[in-house]
Design an enzyme around this catalytic site. Structure first.
Site, PDB file in Angstrom:
ATOM      1  N   CYS A  50      52.295  37.055  35.299  1.00 40.88           N
ATOM      2  CA  CYS A  50      51.425  38.046  35.928  1.00 40.88           C
ATOM      3  C   CYS A  50      52.265  38.836  36.931  1.00 40.88           C
ATOM      4  O   CYS A  50      53.478  38.674  36.980  1.00 40.88           O
ATOM      5  CB  CYS A  50      50.197  37.398  36.576  1.00 40.88           C
ATOM      6  N   ARG A  56      46.976  34.436  38.876  1.00 42.58           N
ATOM      7  CA  ARG A  56      46.589  34.210  37.476  1.00 42.58           C
ATOM      8  C   ARG A  56      47.577  33.358  36.689  1.00 42.58           C
ATOM      9  O   ARG A  56      47.169  32.418  36.006  1.00 42.58           O
ATOM     10  CB  ARG A  56      46.406  35.557  36.764  1.00 42.58           C
ATOM     11  N   ASP A 172      42.000  40.249  37.597  1.00 42.11           N
ATOM     12  CA  ASP A 172      42.981  40.043  38.664  1.00 42.11           C
ATOM     13  C   ASP A 172      42.258  39.804  39.992  1.00 42.11           C
ATOM     14  O   ASP A 172      41.731  40.735  40.595  1.00 42.11           O
ATOM     15  CB  ASP A 172      43.902  41.248  38.774  1.00 42.11           C
TER      16      ASP A 172
END
Length: 188
Positions: A50, A56, A172
């Site tokens: 990420c 994440r 996100d």
């Protein structure tokens, strides 16, 4: 459908329907690569990526690691997570991700953000990104390292949700603040 060449894997179709690939089923498989002595079992290297490697991708890394541990297949995988940027390098896992993992009984102690290396781009069997921006940034980074890295990344990089029926991108939480939605996306 099962593959005759890789009996412990299943053929999957990516979300864009243009790529077909083999992926271990339920974390029970192990990669078989052709050698001069026949097929040899090797660990499958998966790198979750990420932007900053604090929300994440660590969530995906530790949840996948936990699934493999529960299935008794952790030794068949080399699992890590990395960033495409340098913004968070050295920082620990975000408290929102840590809270979710702690609730699940999964420790992420000792995890600090790291940027994906050119060596990992070549050695990984799968590079799993969380969204199209991660994919774009990874491709830019690979292009900077050279043509060999660019080709390697193109052949083994997928978005995490391309392995699901719905596709899309992992939310996100850095922007949304909604770590629960990110967890729902990752566990799917």
């Amino acid at each position: 459908p099962r593959s005759t060449l890789f009996p412990y894997t299943t053929l999957f179709r990516s979300a864009n329907a243009r790529k077909y690939f083999f992926l271990p089923v339920c974390c029970r498989a192990f990669n078989r690569r052709r050698s001069d002595k026949g097929f040899a079992c090797e660990m499958i290297e998966i790198v979750f990526v990420c932007h900053g490697n604090i929300c994440r991708s660590p969530m995906a890394e530790f949840i996948f690691r936990d699934l493999c541990e529960k299935n008794g297949t952790l030794g068949k995988f080399r699992i890590s997570s990395r960033a495409t940027s340098t913004e968070e390098i050295g920082n620990g896992v975000h408290y929102g991700t840590k809270r979710i993992l702690n609730r699940l009984g999964i420790s992420c102690d000792g995890k600090y953000a790291q940027r994906v290396t050119k060596e990992e781009m070549l050695s990984a069997d799968y590079i799993i990104v969380m969204d199209k921006y991660n994919l774009r940034n990874l491709n830019i980074l690979a292009e900077h390292y050279g043509e060999m890295h660019k080709k390697a990344v193109q052949n083994k990089t997928f978005t995490l949700l391309s392995f699901t029926n719905r596709g899309g991108e992992v939310a996100d939480p850095w922007y949304t603040g909604d770590f629960e939605q990110t967890y729902i996306d990752v566990k799917e």
